[in-house]
Every structure is written in C-alpha cells, then in structure tokens.
Design an enzyme around this catalytic site. Structure first.
Site, PDB file in Angstrom:
ATOM      1  N   ASN A 104     -25.369 -40.672  15.668  1.00  0.00           N
ATOM      2  CA  ASN A 104     -24.297 -41.445  14.923  1.00  0.00           C
ATOM      3  C   ASN A 104     -23.978 -41.065  13.676  1.00  0.00           C
ATOM      4  O   ASN A 104     -24.644 -40.360  12.956  1.00  0.00           O
ATOM      5  CB  ASN A 104     -24.719 -42.957  14.881  1.00  0.00           C
ATOM      6  CG  ASN A 104     -25.048 -43.516  16.385  1.00  0.00           C
ATOM      7  OD1 ASN A 104     -24.833 -42.936  17.204  1.00  0.00           O
ATOM      8  ND2 ASN A 104     -25.746 -44.570  16.206  1.00  0.00           N
ATOM      9  N   HIS A 121     -25.519 -35.193  14.049  1.00  0.00           N
ATOM     10  CA  HIS A 121     -23.744 -34.927  14.125  1.00  0.00           C
ATOM     11  C   HIS A 121     -23.127 -34.963  12.921  1.00  0.00           C
ATOM     12  O   HIS A 121     -21.751 -35.485  12.909  1.00  0.00           O
ATOM     13  CB  HIS A 121     -23.248 -35.559  15.263  1.00  0.00           C
ATOM     14  CG  HIS A 121     -23.797 -35.319  16.716  1.00  0.00           C
ATOM     15  ND1 HIS A 121     -23.671 -36.269  17.817  1.00  0.00           N
ATOM     16  CD2 HIS A 121     -24.430 -34.181  17.124  1.00  0.00           C
ATOM     17  CE1 HIS A 121     -24.435 -35.414  18.953  1.00  0.00           C
ATOM     18  NE2 HIS A 121     -24.798 -34.275  18.407  1.00  0.00           N
ATOM     19  N   CYS A 129     -14.303 -29.176   3.487  1.00  0.00           N
ATOM     20  CA  CYS A 129     -13.304 -28.032   3.538  1.00  0.00           C
ATOM     21  C   CYS A 129     -13.366 -27.061   4.292  1.00  0.00           C
ATOM     22  O   CYS A 129     -14.385 -26.376   3.913  1.00  0.00           O
ATOM     23  CB  CYS A 129     -12.704 -27.343   1.739  1.00  0.00           C
ATOM     24  SG  CYS A 129     -11.508 -26.376   2.045  1.00  0.00           S
ATOM     25  N   CYS A 132     -13.135 -23.361   1.881  1.00  0.00           N
ATOM     26  CA  CYS A 132     -14.039 -23.073   0.860  1.00  0.00           C
ATOM     27  C   CYS A 132     -15.407 -23.690   1.011  1.00  0.00           C
ATOM     28  O   CYS A 132     -16.311 -23.469   0.383  1.00  0.00           O
ATOM     29  CB  CYS A 132     -13.328 -23.232  -0.412  1.00  0.00           C
ATOM     30  SG  CYS A 132     -13.360 -25.165  -0.856  1.00  0.00           S
ATOM     31  N   CYS A 153      -8.997 -25.793  -3.190  1.00  0.00           N
ATOM     32  CA  CYS A 153      -8.408 -24.608  -2.724  1.00  0.00           C
ATOM     33  C   CYS A 153      -7.276 -24.706  -1.715  1.00  0.00           C
ATOM     34  O   CYS A 153      -6.629 -24.172  -1.346  1.00  0.00           O
ATOM     35  CB  CYS A 153      -9.293 -23.767  -1.782  1.00  0.00           C
ATOM     36  SG  CYS A 153      -9.690 -24.119  -0.239  1.00  0.00           S
ATOM     37  N   GLY A 190     -30.469 -46.434  22.611  1.00  0.00           N
ATOM     38  CA  GLY A 190     -28.981 -46.377  23.221  1.00  0.00           C
ATOM     39  C   GLY A 190     -28.453 -44.921  22.913  1.00  0.00           C
ATOM     40  O   GLY A 190     -27.256 -44.659  22.394  1.00  0.00           O
ATOM     41  N   ALA A 235     -30.283 -53.376  22.044  1.00  0.00           N
ATOM     42  CA  ALA A 235     -30.932 -52.983  20.845  1.00  0.00           C
ATOM     43  C   ALA A 235     -31.430 -54.199  19.904  1.00  0.00           C
ATOM     44  O   ALA A 235     -32.768 -54.002  19.253  1.00  0.00           O
ATOM     45  CB  ALA A 235     -30.414 -51.968  19.977  1.00  0.00           C
TER      46      ALA A 235
HETATM   47  N1  APR Z   1     -28.277 -51.789  23.055  1.00  0.00           N
HETATM   48  C1  APR Z   1     -28.730 -50.826  23.650  1.00  0.00           C
HETATM   49  N2  APR Z   1     -28.065 -49.758  24.132  1.00  0.00           N
HETATM   50  C2  APR Z   1     -26.987 -49.956  24.427  1.00  0.00           C
HETATM   51  C3  APR Z   1     -26.214 -51.131  23.778  1.00  0.00           C
HETATM   52  C4  APR Z   1     -26.865 -52.100  23.328  1.00  0.00           C
HETATM   53  N3  APR Z   1     -26.338 -53.099  22.813  1.00  0.00           N
HETATM   54  N4  APR Z   1     -24.763 -50.958  24.352  1.00  0.00           N
HETATM   55  C5  APR Z   1     -24.835 -49.772  25.019  1.00  0.00           C
HETATM   56  N5  APR Z   1     -25.836 -49.122  25.075  1.00  0.00           N
HETATM   57  C6  APR Z   1     -26.501 -47.920  25.638  1.00  0.00           C
HETATM   58  C7  APR Z   1     -25.354 -47.454  26.941  1.00  0.00           C
HETATM   59  O1  APR Z   1     -26.097 -47.884  28.025  1.00  0.00           O
HETATM   60  C8  APR Z   1     -25.495 -45.926  26.689  1.00  0.00           C
HETATM   61  O2  APR Z   1     -26.826 -45.486  27.512  1.00  0.00           O
HETATM   62  O3  APR Z   1     -25.994 -46.825  24.686  1.00  0.00           O
HETATM   63  C9  APR Z   1     -25.636 -45.417  25.501  1.00  0.00           C
HETATM   64  C10 APR Z   1     -24.550 -44.869  24.762  1.00  0.00           C
HETATM   65  O4  APR Z   1     -24.237 -43.673  25.311  1.00  0.00           O
HETATM   66  P1  APR Z   1     -23.136 -42.871  24.677  1.00  0.00           P
HETATM   67  O5  APR Z   1     -21.792 -43.444  24.432  1.00  0.00           O
HETATM   68  O6  APR Z   1     -22.837 -41.643  25.387  1.00  0.00           O
HETATM   69  O7  APR Z   1     -23.857 -42.572  23.257  1.00  0.00           O
HETATM   70  P2  APR Z   1     -24.499 -41.157  22.765  1.00  0.00           P
HETATM   71  O8  APR Z   1     -25.574 -40.808  23.752  1.00  0.00           O
HETATM   72  O9  APR Z   1     -24.928 -41.387  21.408  1.00  0.00           O
HETATM   73  O10 APR Z   1     -23.606 -39.967  22.712  1.00  0.00           O
HETATM   74  C11 APR Z   1     -23.839 -38.607  22.255  1.00  0.00           C
HETATM   75  O11 APR Z   1     -21.708 -37.960  22.441  1.00  0.00           O
HETATM   76  O12 APR Z   1     -19.413 -37.917  22.129  1.00  0.00           O
HETATM   77  C12 APR Z   1     -20.717 -37.524  21.638  1.00  0.00           C
HETATM   78  O13 APR Z   1     -21.004 -37.030  19.478  1.00  0.00           O
HETATM   79  C13 APR Z   1     -20.841 -38.018  20.277  1.00  0.00           C
HETATM   80  O14 APR Z   1     -22.868 -38.460  19.252  1.00  0.00           O
HETATM   81  C14 APR Z   1     -22.140 -38.721  20.399  1.00  0.00           C
HETATM   82  C15 APR Z   1     -22.862 -38.101  21.529  1.00  0.00           C
END
Ligand code: APR
Length: 259
Positions: A104, A121, A129, A132, A153, A190, A235
């Site tokens: 995140n 990430h 920038c 530079c 710059c 998550g 979570a």
């Molecule tokens: N508690 C726990 N898990 C949850 C909740 C919650 N309240 N709400 C949603 N989820 C879960 C979903 O079931 C899913 O498996 O969180 C996950 C979110 O998945 P993504 O949106 O794909 O997130 P992530 O795995 O972090 O994505 C990775 O994708 O677009 C890129 O760079 C961006 O860092 C990101 C990367």
C-alpha cells in the site's frame, strides 16, 4: 479444523515465532475507506489503470495527474489508520512483529505507529522528479497547478509510488526479500496475490521455512497454494482478536475494547 482451533493455532504459532513479518495489501485499508484495486468495488473497475503506466504518465501527464490527485490525494489522502493498522503497530512494539512489508502507498502503517515499514510500492507522502531524481515531501507542493513541475530543475514530478512498468524501488526490494527469508511466520493481510513481484515474497518466505498465516475476507491465490492457516474475516476483526489474545494484560490491550 473448526474456527476456534484454527484461531488458537495461529495464536500459538505467533507466540512461538522468533521473526514474524507482516505483508499487507489493499484489504487492510478497506476499513479506512480506501477501496481495493480488484474485486467488488475495486478501483480498476471504475478507472483506467493505463493512466498509471509510466509511459502513459510521461505522454499524458496532465490526465494522469488529474486521476492521481483524485485517487491518491483527495480519496486516500484523508484516510486514517484502522484497528488492523494499530494492531500491527502494537504487535511490533511488543516484539511480535519484526517488519511490515506493505504494497500500500497510503502511509497508514506509519501513521498508526509502525516503525519498521518497507514500502514495496512507494508512498504517496513523497514526490520524486523524473529528471533530476530529487525527492520532495508531499507538503512541498500544492496540487492546484498540474502537472507538477520540479522546483529544482523544472522536470516532471511524480508521486514516489511504483507505476505499472516500473521496477520495485531499492532498497525496498532487497530489504523485503531479506525479511521474507528471515521470517519464521509470515502474516499476509488483505492481498489477492495477483501482482508480481510482490506476490513472490510470501512464496519466498514459505520456501525458506516460514509458516504462512493469511487474513482475508475471501480466499486468494495464496490460500490453497501456500497458506497454512487461513483466518477468514475482516482485517480489523481478526487482527483485533489476535491482539487481544496476544497482548492480554499489556498496556495496549484496553484499546481493542475501547475503539
Ligand atoms: N479485510 C481483509 N481483507 C479484505 C478486506 C477486509 N476488510 N476487504 C477486502 N479484502 C481483500 C480482498 O478479498 C482481496 O483479496 O483484500 C484483497 C485486495 O486485493 P487487491 O485490491 O488486489 O490488493 P493488493 O493485493 O494489495 O494489490 C496489489 O496491485 O494495482 C496494484 O500496486 C497496486 O499494490 C497494489 C497491487
């Protein structure tokens, strides 16, 4: 295995762990009001991820910046940590969590008080920038005149977050891999496990001997492949229960009942 045994197994595993590392994805911030990227209500259902590709950003910086401002700074920028973020900070303070690797960019682990956070990430609280490579704090810029131009710059300014088509920044990549290898318990919270190379970290942890505990509202790419204990639920709820069990009697214990 019923839910209670499952949960108790996770608590016992964490109590015995010498080096537990947490790995978080968009799901941990959903209860702070930040939508996930994929699945129900996912951002990529409503917005075009192409605008967050590096080449597209360079070609159409004004369009990309308009989306960035809306998503990252208006939407995410005002979010506050939730109980799951605080739980990880408290577990770190009490020696249970050694590092948090997060996909995140929302800075919520840091705001909750976690100290050893690896931003895999990047993080929206910094800008860089592209010309530079000078880094700035988010607060150095107002977002009124887009696209942002470097104060040093005149080059194009980008949030210090990893766009599609960009490599994972160093030293985050090396540090995260090292933590995955050192871990004996790896706690995934998550994340769908669909984005690489981030999704390789739990696999590295597993291959080097860690037990995998996963917290999610639904099963993911990890669940049937590498997860040892799956704790199904939100979570905040699962982490609140874990912390109550692990920190019973400690100075942070009461807050899980007050919050
Ligand atoms: N508690 C726990 N898990 C949850 C909740 C919650 N309240 N709400 C949603 N989820 C879960 C979903 O079931 C899913 O498996 O969180 C996950 C979110 O998945 P993504 O949106 O794909 O997130 P992530 O795995 O972090 O994505 C990775 O994708 O677009 C890129 O760079 C961006 O860092 C990101 C990367």
């Amino acid at each position: 295995m019923n839910k209670t045994t499952h949960f108790d197994d996770a608590v016992n595993l964490i109590k015995r762990a010498k080096h537990m590392v947490a790995f978080t994805g968009a799901g941990i911030s959903v209860e702070s009001g930040i939508p996930p990227f994929r699945g129900r209500g996912g951002l990529w259902n409503s917005y075009d991820p192409a605008l967050l590709e590096l080449d597209e950003f360079k070609n159409k910086p004004k369009d990309s910046w308009k989306l960035l401002k809306k998503l990252f700074y208006t939407h995410f920028g005002t979010a506050k940590p939730n109980g799951a973020h605080y739980a990880l900070a408290d577990l770190e303070e009490n020696g249970f969590v050694k590092a948090v690797i997060t996909q995140n960019i929302d800075n919520l682990h840091q705001l909750a008080g976690s100290k050893n956070v690896i931003d895999f990430h990047g993080n929206i609280s910094r800008m860089v920038c592209l010309a530079c490579k000078h880094f700035f704090a988010r607060s150095d810029y107002s977002l009124n005149d887009l696209p942002l131009k470097c104060k040093e710059c005149g080059g194009l300014i980008k949030p210090d977050v990893t766009f599609f088509g960009e490599a994972v920044p160093e030293p985050a990549n090396t540090l995260a891999n090292r933590q995955a290898e050192m871990s004996d318990v790896f706690l995934i919270i998550g994340s769908t496990g669909e984005v690489y190379p981030a999704a390789l970290l739990p696999e590295t942890a597993k291959e080097t001997g860690a037990k995998i505990i996963e917290v999610n509202t639904s099963e993911t790419q990890f669940t049937n492949k590498i997860t040892d204990i799956f704790l199904k639920g939100k979570a905040t709820e699962i982490m609140g229960e874990l912390v109550s069990s692990l920190l019973a009697g400690s100075k942070n214990w009461e807050r899980y009942f007050l919050r």
